[in-house]
Design a protein around this motif. Structure first.
Motif, PDB file in Angstrom:
ATOM      1  N   VAL A 103      27.008  71.405  89.985  1.00 12.53           N
ATOM      2  CA  VAL A 103      28.336  71.092  90.518  1.00 12.53           C
ATOM      3  C   VAL A 103      29.040  72.346  91.035  1.00 12.53           C
ATOM      4  CG1 VAL A 103      30.572  70.080  89.982  1.00 12.53           C
ATOM      5  CG2 VAL A 103      28.500  69.105  88.991  1.00 12.53           C
ATOM      6  N   HIS A 104      29.111  73.401  90.226  1.00 12.69           N
ATOM      7  CA  HIS A 104      29.825  74.605  90.674  1.00 12.69           C
ATOM      8  C   HIS A 104      29.055  75.346  91.757  1.00 12.69           C
ATOM      9  CE1 HIS A 104      32.198  78.361  90.390  1.00 12.69           C
ATOM     10  NE2 HIS A 104      31.031  78.921  90.645  1.00 12.69           N
ATOM     11  N   LEU A 105      27.761  75.570  91.540  1.00 13.81           N
ATOM     12  CA  LEU A 105      26.999  76.345  92.511  1.00 13.81           C
ATOM     13  C   LEU A 105      26.767  75.590  93.816  1.00 13.81           C
ATOM     14  CD1 LEU A 105      24.493  78.192  90.158  1.00 13.81           C
ATOM     15  CD2 LEU A 105      26.491  79.116  91.329  1.00 13.81           C
ATOM     16  N   TRP A 106      27.044  74.309  93.823  1.00 13.26           N
ATOM     17  CA  TRP A 106      27.171  73.589  95.083  1.00 13.26           C
ATOM     18  C   TRP A 106      28.495  73.926  95.742  1.00 13.26           C
ATOM     19  CZ3 TRP A 106      25.571  67.703  95.218  1.00 13.26           C
ATOM     20  CH2 TRP A 106      24.193  67.612  95.381  1.00 13.26           C
ATOM     21  N   VAL A 107      29.585  73.457  95.135  1.00 16.30           N
ATOM     22  CA  VAL A 107      30.877  73.463  95.834  1.00 16.30           C
ATOM     23  C   VAL A 107      31.494  74.851  95.925  1.00 16.30           C
ATOM     24  CG1 VAL A 107      31.296  71.073  95.218  1.00 16.30           C
ATOM     25  CG2 VAL A 107      32.220  72.865  93.768  1.00 16.30           C
ATOM     26  N   GLU A 108      31.127  75.774  95.038  1.00 14.18           N
ATOM     27  CA  GLU A 108      31.674  77.123  95.107  1.00 14.18           C
ATOM     28  C   GLU A 108      30.577  78.150  95.371  1.00 14.18           C
ATOM     29  OE1 GLU A 108      34.867  77.937  92.099  1.00 14.18           O
ATOM     30  OE2 GLU A 108      34.409  75.890  91.451  1.00 14.18           O
ATOM     31  N   GLY A 109      29.492  77.682  95.950  1.00 14.91           N
ATOM     32  CA  GLY A 109      28.382  78.570  96.279  1.00 14.91           C
ATOM     33  C   GLY A 109      27.759  78.189  97.601  1.00 14.91           C
ATOM     34  N   ILE A 126      28.979  83.062  92.358  1.00 18.10           N
ATOM     35  CA  ILE A 126      27.884  82.866  91.399  1.00 18.10           C
ATOM     36  C   ILE A 126      28.360  83.138  89.974  1.00 18.10           C
ATOM     37  CG2 ILE A 126      25.637  83.702  90.664  1.00 18.10           C
ATOM     38  CD1 ILE A 126      24.956  84.151  93.625  1.00 18.10           C
ATOM     39  N   LEU A 127      28.918  84.320  89.725  1.00 22.23           N
ATOM     40  CA  LEU A 127      29.422  84.610  88.383  1.00 22.23           C
ATOM     41  C   LEU A 127      30.761  83.920  88.123  1.00 22.23           C
ATOM     42  CD1 LEU A 127      28.456  88.354  87.865  1.00 22.23           C
ATOM     43  CD2 LEU A 127      27.530  86.348  86.716  1.00 22.23           C
ATOM     44  N   GLY A 128      31.399  83.427  89.187  1.00 24.31           N
ATOM     45  CA  GLY A 128      32.608  82.628  88.996  1.00 24.31           C
ATOM     46  C   GLY A 128      32.337  81.345  88.242  1.00 24.31           C
ATOM     47  N   THR A 129      31.052  80.984  88.126  1.00 20.06           N
ATOM     48  CA  THR A 129      30.682  79.832  87.293  1.00 20.06           C
ATOM     49  C   THR A 129      31.237  79.982  85.881  1.00 20.06           C
ATOM     50  OG1 THR A 129      28.600  79.773  88.525  1.00 20.06           O
ATOM     51  CG2 THR A 129      28.734  78.380  86.583  1.00 20.06           C
ATOM     52  N   GLY A 130      31.466  81.226  85.470  1.00 14.63           N
ATOM     53  CA  GLY A 130      31.959  81.487  84.120  1.00 14.63           C
ATOM     54  C   GLY A 130      33.279  80.832  83.784  1.00 14.63           C
ATOM     55  N   HIS A 131      34.089  80.474  84.795  1.00 10.41           N
ATOM     56  CA  HIS A 131      35.360  79.834  84.441  1.00 10.41           C
ATOM     57  C   HIS A 131      35.164  78.402  83.943  1.00 10.41           C
ATOM     58  CE1 HIS A 131      35.633  78.731  88.958  1.00 10.41           C
ATOM     59  NE2 HIS A 131      35.508  77.570  88.327  1.00 10.41           N
ATOM     60  N   HIS A 132      33.951  77.882  84.060  1.00  9.36           N
ATOM     61  CA  HIS A 132      33.636  76.585  83.466  1.00  9.36           C
ATOM     62  C   HIS A 132      33.041  76.722  82.067  1.00  9.36           C
ATOM     63  CE1 HIS A 132      34.467  74.637  87.260  1.00  9.36           C
ATOM     64  NE2 HIS A 132      33.564  75.373  87.874  1.00  9.36           N
ATOM     65  N   TYR A 133      32.766  77.954  81.662  1.00  5.87           N
ATOM     66  CA  TYR A 133      32.123  78.196  80.369  1.00  5.87           C
ATOM     67  C   TYR A 133      33.115  78.576  79.270  1.00  5.87           C
ATOM     68  CZ  TYR A 133      27.582  78.425  82.813  1.00  5.87           C
ATOM     69  OH  TYR A 133      26.459  78.145  83.544  1.00  5.87           O
ATOM     70  N   TYR A 134      34.413  78.577  79.594  1.00  4.69           N
ATOM     71  CA  TYR A 134      35.402  79.080  78.631  1.00  4.69           C
ATOM     72  C   TYR A 134      35.356  78.372  77.279  1.00  4.69           C
ATOM     73  CZ  TYR A 134      37.852  81.443  82.524  1.00  4.69           C
ATOM     74  OH  TYR A 134      38.196  82.239  83.593  1.00  4.69           O
ATOM     75  N   TRP A 135      35.391  77.036  77.321  1.00  4.40           N
ATOM     76  CA  TRP A 135      35.660  76.276  76.089  1.00  4.40           C
ATOM     77  C   TRP A 135      34.554  75.284  75.760  1.00  4.40           C
ATOM     78  CZ3 TRP A 135      39.182  79.605  75.429  1.00  4.40           C
ATOM     79  CH2 TRP A 135      40.083  79.933  76.435  1.00  4.40           C
ATOM     80  N   ILE A 136      33.309  75.599  76.118  1.00  9.27           N
ATOM     81  CA  ILE A 136      32.230  74.634  75.872  1.00  9.27           C
ATOM     82  C   ILE A 136      31.244  75.139  74.817  1.00  9.27           C
ATOM     83  CG2 ILE A 136      32.413  73.720  78.222  1.00  9.27           C
ATOM     84  CD1 ILE A 136      29.814  75.240  78.879  1.00  9.27           C
ATOM     85  N   GLY A 137      31.579  76.245  74.146  1.00 10.76           N
ATOM     86  CA  GLY A 137      30.696  76.747  73.094  1.00 10.76           C
ATOM     87  C   GLY A 137      29.878  77.956  73.480  1.00 10.76           C
TER      88      GLY A 137
END
Length: 446
Positions: A185-191, A232-243
């Motif tokens: 999802v992210h690497l599609w729309v923001e990549g 690419i590393l902006g994917t990290g903003h989806h990793y904040y609160w998922i463990g």
């Protein structure tokens, strides 16, 4: 239209617009359920309505990208498509798969992963369609002229196919599942989608402004480099609160903040090309959509994305209507508008109707864009109120939702305006003009 095989793009443009209409219809139904939860029959719960709304969005945008590629590649490569028949077969397979998926959703046959709800056999069909498309386009480029636009466009299109393969990976661990889900999802729309968008915009700038190709290509390299560096590393903003580990909060915050830069560069690029260009192209509506795409994507994907991308802010705003506001304006500005710009540029040539109803088309631009902007502001205010009442004051979720009714009515009104704009857009595309001007007029301008 310089090459006969470009005509296959017409199928994709018409199909994309029909799915865009379906997306808006189900979006309106979802907006209705926010203000009148019992308004629809039981077989249309909000979960299914939302699913069709978001899936139709993804499919029509991809279909638009396919059509745009089939239109511009012959001109860029200076050769006919490798196989027009394969392109037509691909369209009907893709369009049919979309219809089967929607029917399956209505009868409860779907996967549970948002945006990737397609059953396994539909996912396999999508891969087959993508391989047909990539083979056709790659073979066309290999036998013709290679340009920066075709190279970057191919990189983006191959990236779409490669990252979709992660849709088949569904680990039992929910953290891993979410991590790799964002790889689609992210690497599609923001990549990789940004590469496709930038390539199409560069093609339109060359055709509409008359600026030298070398200048456009240098800008394209800069924009694509910035998009990949930050995205690419902006994917990290989806990793904040998922463990995931806490270092993703720093990585996500820093690189997500930089994602504003390529969109700002795109605004400067588009307006600089128009300012430097000496061409008075007759298709003013296509130029309006192109400039609008650069501006609205900057605000939707850039500014509204930045509003809640930093981890300390996202801690409070995550999952609120602020996210919905960003999503609506970003998808519309970046991807819907670049598709509509390409349709506006190409369809008069494909239908041999020049000049067409440009004034009506430009009215559709302003009405549709105003409707999305109004929705965005309504959802932004709703999200701010929701964040304060729910996340700061600790009020119950449903109690907070009851306080947001006015904003949801406003969102519904904005959605109606978008539908009106799309109707005007469709009429402007297909309605014959009273004037009769030879179809060579547009070609002469290029």
């Amino acid at each position: 239209m310089k090459y006969e095989s470009q005509s296959v793009a017409k199928l994709y443009f018409i199909g994309a617009l029909s799915l865009f209409a379906a997306q808006l219809v189900f979006g309106l139904l979802g907006a209705v359920l926010y203000v009148a939860p019992n308004a629809l029959p039981d077989f249309l719960p909000f979960s299914v309505v939302r699913m069709i709304h978001t899936n139709a969005l993804i499919v029509w945008l991809l279909m638009g990208f396919f059509g745009a590629t089939y239109y511009l590649i012959p001109e860029e490569a200076e050769t006919e498509l490798h196989s027009p028949f394969l392109a037509k077969l691909q369209f009907w397979l893709f369009y049919g798969a979309a219809g089967i998926a929607v029917v399956g959703y209505l009868f409860g046959y779907y996967d549970g992963r948002s945006y990737l709800e397609q059953p396994l056999f539909i996912k396999i069909g999508i891969v087959i369609v993508a391989l047909m498309f990539l083979y056709n386009i790659s073979m066309t480029v290999l036998k013709g002229r290679k340009t920066v636009i075709t190279n970057i466009l191919l990189l983006g299109l191959w990236g779409i196919a490669v990252f979709f393969l992660f849709a088949f990976y569904n680990p039992a661990n929910v953290v891993l599942d979410k991590m790799f889900w964002w790889w689609v999802v992210h690497l599609w729309v923001e990549g990789v989608w940004e590469l496709v968008m930038a390539s199409i915009l560069a093609f339109l700038m060359i055709k509409l402004t008359g600026v030298d190709r070398e200048v456009v290509e240098k800008w394209l390299y800069v924009i694509v480099g910035l998009a990949l560096f930050s995205g690419i590393l902006g994917t990290g903003h989806h990793y904040y609160w998922i463990g995931t580990p806490a270092y993703w909060q720093w990585i996500g915050s820093v690189f997500s903040a930089l994602e504003v830069v390529p969109f700002f560069a795109m605004v400067i690029f588009a307006f600089t090309m128009v300012w430097k260009g000496g061409r008075d192209h007759p298709n003013k509506a296509a130029l309006l959509w192109s400039l609008g795409c650069a501006v609205m994507s900057f605000f939707g994907a850039g500014v509204w994305g930045f509003l809640h991308t930093l981890a300390p802010i996202n801690y409070y705003s995550h999952g609120t209507q602020v996210t919905a506001a960003h999503g609506h304006l970003a998808f519309y500005g970046a991807y819907a508008m670049i598709n509509l710009a390409m349709f506006t540029y190409a369809m008069p040539n494909l239908l041999k109707r020049e000049p067409y109803k440009q004034v009506l088309n430009m009215w559709s631009f302003w009405i549709m864009t105003s409707g999305v902007a109004f929705m965005t502001f309504a959802l932004t205010f709703a999200g701010v109120v929701q964040t304060h009442l729910e996340r700061v004051m600790g009020m119950d979720y449903m109690e907070v939702q009851a306080q947001l009714g006015l904003f949801y009515w406003m969102r519904l009104g904005g959605g109606v305006a978008v539908v009106v704009g799309l109707v005007l857009y469709g009429v402007s595309m297909v309605a014959p003009s009273r004037k009769t001007v030879p179809t060579r007029v547009y070609a002469a301008a290029e």
